[in-house]
Design a protein around this motif. Sequence first.
Motif, PDB file in Angstrom:
ATOM      1  N   LEU A 156      23.287  54.994  44.529  1.00 22.48           N
ATOM      2  CA  LEU A 156      22.238  53.991  44.694  1.00 22.48           C
ATOM      3  C   LEU A 156      21.989  53.353  43.335  1.00 22.48           C
ATOM      4  O   LEU A 156      21.700  54.054  42.358  1.00 22.48           O
ATOM      5  CB  LEU A 156      20.947  54.633  45.212  1.00 22.48           C
ATOM      6  N   HIS A 157      22.112  52.024  43.263  1.00 22.11           N
ATOM      7  CA  HIS A 157      21.912  51.291  42.006  1.00 22.11           C
ATOM      8  C   HIS A 157      20.592  50.521  42.073  1.00 22.11           C
ATOM      9  O   HIS A 157      20.359  49.779  43.035  1.00 22.11           O
ATOM     10  CB  HIS A 157      23.052  50.296  41.768  1.00 22.11           C
ATOM     11  N   TYR A 158      19.789  50.686  41.060  1.00 30.97           N
ATOM     12  CA  TYR A 158      18.513  49.990  40.945  1.00 30.97           C
ATOM     13  C   TYR A 158      18.556  49.137  39.683  1.00 30.97           C
ATOM     14  O   TYR A 158      18.305  49.624  38.574  1.00 30.97           O
ATOM     15  CB  TYR A 158      17.364  50.999  40.858  1.00 30.97           C
ATOM     16  N   ASP A 159      18.904  47.860  39.848  1.00 30.96           N
ATOM     17  CA  ASP A 159      19.066  46.971  38.699  1.00 30.96           C
ATOM     18  C   ASP A 159      17.779  46.791  37.912  1.00 30.96           C
ATOM     19  O   ASP A 159      17.803  46.755  36.678  1.00 30.96           O
ATOM     20  CB  ASP A 159      19.587  45.603  39.149  1.00 30.96           C
ATOM     21  N   SER A 160      16.650  46.672  38.591  1.00 35.25           N
ATOM     22  CA  SER A 160      15.385  46.433  37.895  1.00 35.25           C
ATOM     23  C   SER A 160      14.958  47.634  37.038  1.00 35.25           C
ATOM     24  O   SER A 160      14.216  47.484  36.078  1.00 35.25           O
ATOM     25  CB  SER A 160      14.279  46.081  38.888  1.00 35.25           C
ATOM     26  N   TYR A 161      15.438  48.819  37.392  1.00 40.78           N
ATOM     27  CA  TYR A 161      15.138  50.022  36.616  1.00 40.78           C
ATOM     28  C   TYR A 161      16.243  50.342  35.605  1.00 40.78           C
ATOM     29  O   TYR A 161      16.028  51.136  34.696  1.00 40.78           O
ATOM     30  CB  TYR A 161      15.006  51.252  37.531  1.00 40.78           C
ATOM     31  N   GLY A 162      17.433  49.793  35.798  1.00 41.43           N
ATOM     32  CA  GLY A 162      18.573  50.205  34.992  1.00 41.43           C
ATOM     33  C   GLY A 162      18.936  51.649  35.307  1.00 41.43           C
ATOM     34  O   GLY A 162      19.192  52.460  34.423  1.00 41.43           O
ATOM     35  N   SER A 203      20.210  53.006  31.883  1.00 44.79           N
ATOM     36  CA  SER A 203      20.666  52.112  30.824  1.00 44.79           C
ATOM     37  C   SER A 203      19.559  51.194  30.307  1.00 44.79           C
ATOM     38  O   SER A 203      19.826  50.217  29.627  1.00 44.79           O
ATOM     39  CB  SER A 203      21.841  51.268  31.326  1.00 44.79           C
ATOM     40  N   GLU A 204      18.326  51.510  30.636  1.00 47.64           N
ATOM     41  CA  GLU A 204      17.173  50.746  30.136  1.00 47.64           C
ATOM     42  C   GLU A 204      16.271  51.684  29.350  1.00 47.64           C
ATOM     43  O   GLU A 204      16.286  52.897  29.560  1.00 47.64           O
ATOM     44  CB  GLU A 204      16.390  50.114  31.295  1.00 47.64           C
ATOM     45  N   ASN A 205      15.457  51.113  28.486  1.00 44.91           N
ATOM     46  CA  ASN A 205      14.637  51.941  27.603  1.00 44.91           C
ATOM     47  C   ASN A 205      13.300  52.326  28.223  1.00 44.91           C
ATOM     48  O   ASN A 205      12.321  52.556  27.521  1.00 44.91           O
ATOM     49  CB  ASN A 205      14.425  51.239  26.254  1.00 44.91           C
ATOM     50  N   ASP A 206      13.247  52.401  29.546  1.00 44.27           N
ATOM     51  CA  ASP A 206      12.038  52.841  30.245  1.00 44.27           C
ATOM     52  C   ASP A 206      12.056  54.351  30.466  1.00 44.27           C
ATOM     53  O   ASP A 206      11.146  54.891  31.092  1.00 44.27           O
ATOM     54  CB  ASP A 206      11.935  52.167  31.615  1.00 44.27           C
ATOM     55  N   PHE A 207      13.074  55.016  29.968  1.00 41.96           N
ATOM     56  CA  PHE A 207      13.278  56.435  30.234  1.00 41.96           C
ATOM     57  C   PHE A 207      13.230  57.205  28.922  1.00 41.96           C
ATOM     58  O   PHE A 207      13.788  56.758  27.917  1.00 41.96           O
ATOM     59  CB  PHE A 207      14.615  56.646  30.949  1.00 41.96           C
ATOM     60  N   HIS A 208      12.575  58.347  28.951  1.00 43.11           N
ATOM     61  CA  HIS A 208      12.411  59.109  27.712  1.00 43.11           C
ATOM     62  C   HIS A 208      12.637  60.597  27.947  1.00 43.11           C
ATOM     63  O   HIS A 208      12.559  61.087  29.071  1.00 43.11           O
ATOM     64  CB  HIS A 208      11.021  58.877  27.114  1.00 43.11           C
ATOM     65  N   ILE A 209      12.921  61.284  26.866  1.00 42.05           N
ATOM     66  CA  ILE A 209      13.013  62.743  26.878  1.00 42.05           C
ATOM     67  C   ILE A 209      11.926  63.228  25.932  1.00 42.05           C
ATOM     68  O   ILE A 209      11.981  62.974  24.722  1.00 42.05           O
ATOM     69  CB  ILE A 209      14.395  63.243  26.418  1.00 42.05           C
ATOM     70  N   ASP A 210      10.908  63.858  26.492  1.00 43.04           N
ATOM     71  CA  ASP A 210       9.768  64.343  25.698  1.00 43.04           C
ATOM     72  C   ASP A 210       9.211  63.271  24.770  1.00 43.04           C
ATOM     73  O   ASP A 210       8.931  63.518  23.596  1.00 43.04           O
ATOM     74  CB  ASP A 210      10.157  65.591  24.909  1.00 43.04           C
ATOM     75  N   GLY A 211       9.059  62.046  25.299  1.00 46.64           N
ATOM     76  CA  GLY A 211       8.474  60.949  24.527  1.00 46.64           C
ATOM     77  C   GLY A 211       9.441  60.238  23.607  1.00 46.64           C
ATOM     78  O   GLY A 211       9.053  59.307  22.903  1.00 46.64           O
ATOM     79  N   ASN A 212      10.690  60.649  23.575  1.00 46.31           N
ATOM     80  CA  ASN A 212      11.714  60.021  22.737  1.00 46.31           C
ATOM     81  C   ASN A 212      12.555  59.069  23.579  1.00 46.31           C
ATOM     82  O   ASN A 212      13.168  59.486  24.561  1.00 46.31           O
ATOM     83  CB  ASN A 212      12.626  61.090  22.121  1.00 46.31           C
ATOM     84  N   TYR A 213      12.582  57.805  23.158  1.00 47.08           N
ATOM     85  CA  TYR A 213      13.368  56.786  23.837  1.00 47.08           C
ATOM     86  C   TYR A 213      14.696  56.628  23.096  1.00 47.08           C
ATOM     87  O   TYR A 213      14.722  56.599  21.868  1.00 47.08           O
ATOM     88  CB  TYR A 213      12.598  55.467  23.883  1.00 47.08           C
ATOM     89  N   PHE A 214      15.785  56.537  23.840  1.00 45.51           N
ATOM     90  CA  PHE A 214      17.109  56.556  23.243  1.00 45.51           C
ATOM     91  C   PHE A 214      17.909  55.269  23.402  1.00 45.51           C
ATOM     92  O   PHE A 214      18.704  54.933  22.531  1.00 45.51           O
ATOM     93  CB  PHE A 214      17.941  57.699  23.857  1.00 45.51           C
ATOM     94  N   ILE A 215      17.777  54.562  24.510  1.00 45.24           N
ATOM     95  CA  ILE A 215      18.617  53.396  24.771  1.00 45.24           C
ATOM     96  C   ILE A 215      18.417  52.361  23.654  1.00 45.24           C
ATOM     97  O   ILE A 215      17.296  52.016  23.320  1.00 45.24           O
ATOM     98  CB  ILE A 215      18.313  52.768  26.147  1.00 45.24           C
ATOM     99  N   GLY A 216      19.543  51.900  23.098  1.00 42.53           N
ATOM    100  CA  GLY A 216      19.506  50.886  22.050  1.00 42.53           C
ATOM    101  C   GLY A 216      19.463  51.426  20.635  1.00 42.53           C
ATOM    102  O   GLY A 216      19.574  50.649  19.679  1.00 42.53           O
ATOM    103  N   ILE A 217      19.299  52.737  20.454  1.00 43.12           N
ATOM    104  CA  ILE A 217      19.224  53.277  19.094  1.00 43.12           C
ATOM    105  C   ILE A 217      20.618  53.396  18.482  1.00 43.12           C
ATOM    106  O   ILE A 217      21.630  53.419  19.173  1.00 43.12           O
ATOM    107  CB  ILE A 217      18.486  54.639  19.035  1.00 43.12           C
TER     108      ILE A 217
END
Length: 143
Positions: free
Chosen positions: A49-55, A74-88
Motif C-alpha cells: 500500500l503506497h501513501y504518497d501524501s505520507y511518503g 521517505s518524508e521527514n514526518d517520521f522520527h525515531i525517539d524524536g530524531n528526524y532522519f530524512i534529508g540529513i
Amino acid sequence: MHHYKIKPKVGIGDIKFNSSIDQFKNSFGEPDEDEIIEDDNEKFKSRILHYDSYGLSASFDEENNWELSSIAVSENDFHIDGNYFIGIKKSEFYEKIELLNFGDYEREVFQEEDYTSSIFHFSQLHLTFWFENDELQEIQWGN
C-alpha cells in the motif's frame, strides 16, 4: 504535517507489525496505490500500500497471512525517539545513530555513473537506511 514514531521491530505509531490490511487502512486511510508483487520462482507474493501524501509504503506478505511485515518512509514526518532522519547528511547520521545506540551495522555501497547509493542495515533492529549520494532518502524497517 503528520508526526509518526518509527518503532523498530514493533511498527509505526499505534500500528504494530502483524496488523491486518484493514487495521492499517483504519489508521492511514485508503492508499494512493495498491500494488501486488509476485515472484513465481520463489513463490513469493506481497501487497504494498503506497501513501504518497505520507511518503509511506506498507508491505503485507502472503507467507505472513497478509499481515503487516515491513514499512518504508521517505518524508521527514517520521522520527525515531524524536530524531528526524530524512534529508540529513551522513555525518549527522553517524552522530544520531551513536547517540541512539543502534549497535552494529552492515554497509553496502553501489556506484552508478551520476550518483552513489549507500545502505546501512542494522540487523538486530531490522532497520535499514538508504542514502543517495550524501543524503538520506528512505528508512525501511520490519519485524
